[in-house]
Design a protein around this motif. Structure first.
Motif: not given
Length: 310
Positions: A15-18, A40-46
Motif C-alpha cells: 500500500i506504499s504511496t507511488v 488487493k484493492r481491485n474490488d474497490k473503487a479507483l
C-alpha cells in the motif's frame, strides 16, 4: 517500459504511496490503473482526479467534501469528497503539482493520519485510501522554489516510477500503432493497415505528445483514409515536411553537422522524385543534375536502404 511495468506490478501488492513521473501523454494514468488492478484493492473503487482541471475555489470541496451550509450553493445534506469515495480503494491524483499549498497540508494529514475533515465540518472522518500521484513537473525543483511542500513531496515520493517519453522508447512505436489500429478498426468497422514507408516515418518522428498523440493520429488516419492501406499521402503535412530526427537534434542541440542536415534533405528529395517520375532522366531534369548523379543517389538512399531491410 519493461522495468516500469515490473516495478508497477511489484508495488501493487503493498500500500506504499507511488509517484508516477513523466511528460504529458506518456500513459501515467494507464500505469496507475494497472497498479490498482493488480492490487488487493481491485474490488474497490479507483477514484481519479486531475488537480489541474478543477478551479482552485472548488478543488477543496471536491477532494474533501463539505457539510450542510458550508458555503452558498452547498447541498442540504452535505457531500462526501473524492477521498472518502475512495475509502478502502485507490485515489489517483493526476497533476498533483497543481494542488494549492493550503490543500497540500490537508492531503498530508490524510496520508499521515488517515483522517480528513470536510469543509465546514467539526469532526474528522477516518479514511483508508491508497494514494497514487502523478505529475509532469519537476516536484523537487518546485520544493526548492517554495511552490510545493517538502514534507508532502517526501510522503508522495516513496516509490517513484518514471515513464520515459515515446521518443526514448522507439521500439514501442510500431506495436502501439497496431494496437490502436486494431482498436479503431473494431470501433469503426474498418480494415486499415500501415505501409512500411509510414512505419519508417512514424519511427523517425519525435512524438512530442507521446502515446496520446500517437493514438489521436491513428484514429484520425483510420477515419479519414478512404483506402484500406494508409500511405504517406494520407499523413498530416508535418510528418512529411520535416526529417524529424534531424529536426529534433537541431531543436535540442542548436547546431548539427551541415553534412548530416544536407543528406537528410537530399534523401527526402530523392525519395519524392523516385516516387513521382517514371525514370531517372525525368528525375535528373526535375532535380537539375545529370542522370548519373541521380542513379548514384538512388543507390545510396533507396536501394541500399531496401537491402538493409531485406
Amino acid at each position: 517500459m519493461g522495468e516500469v511495468l515490473h516495478t508497477a506490478s511489484n508495488v501493487a501488492s503493498v500500500i506504499s504511496t507511488v509517484l508516477i513521473l513523466g511528460e504529458s501523454g506518456v500513459g501515467k494514468e494507464v500505469v496507475a490503473k494497472l497498479i490498482h488492478k493488480l492490487s488487493k484493492r481491485n474490488d474497490k473503487a479507483l477514484i481519479s482526479i486531475n488537480c489541474g482541471a478543477i478551479p482552485e475555489n472548488l478543488i477543496e470541496s471536491e477532494l474533501f467534501g463539505y457539510e450542510t451550509g458550508a458555503f452558498t450553493g452547498a447541498q442540504r445534506k452535505g457531500k462526501a469528497g473524492l477521498i472518502e469515495l475512495a475509502h478502502e480503494g485507490t485515489l489517483f491524483l493526476d497533476e498533483v503539482g497543481e494542488l494549492p499549498l493550503n490543500l497540500q497540508v490537508k492531503l498530508l494529514r490524510v496520508i499521515q493520519e488517515k483522517k480528513l475533515m470536510r469543509l465546514g465540518g467539526l469532526s474528522e472522518t477516518e479514511v483508508d485510501v491508497r494514494i497514487i500521484a502523478a505529475t509532469n513537473k519537476n516536484l523537487f525543483k518546485m520544493v526548492q522554489e517554495g511552490k510545493f511542500r517538502s514534507d508532502l513531496y517526501y510522503r508522495l515520493n516513496v516509490v517513484p516510477i518514471e515513464i520515459p517519453p515515446l521518443r526514448k522508447r522507439r521500439a514501442d512505436i510500431i506495436p502501439l500503432c497496431y494496437y490502436f489500429i486494431e482498436k479503431y478498426n473494431r470501433k469503426y468497422r474498418c480494415n486499415k493497415e500501415l505501409t512500411p514507408e509510414v512505419e519508417d516515418i512514424f519511427k523517425r518522428y519525435s512524438w512530442p505528445g507521446n502515446v496520446r498523440e500517437l493514438e489521436n493520429v491513428i484514429e484520425r488516419l483510420v477515419v479519414t483514409t478512404q483506402m484500406d492501406e494508409i500511405d504517406e499521402k494520407n499523413l498530416p503535412l508535418f510528418f512529411i515536411e520535416d526529417n524529424q530526427s534531424v529536426y529534433e537534434r537541431v531543436k535540442l542541440e542548436g547546431i548539427i553537422p551541415l553534412k548530416e542536415a544536407f543528406e537528410a534533405l537530399e534523401r527526402k528529395l530523392i525519395e519524392r522524385a523516385y516516387k513521382k517520375y517514371k525514370n531517372t532522366y525525368e528525375m535528373a531534369e526535375a532535380l537539375g543534375v545529370n542522370q548519373s548523379t541521380v542513379v548514384r543517389k538512388i543507390h545510396k538512399y533507396i536501394k541500399s536502404n531496401a537491402l538493409k531491410h531485406d
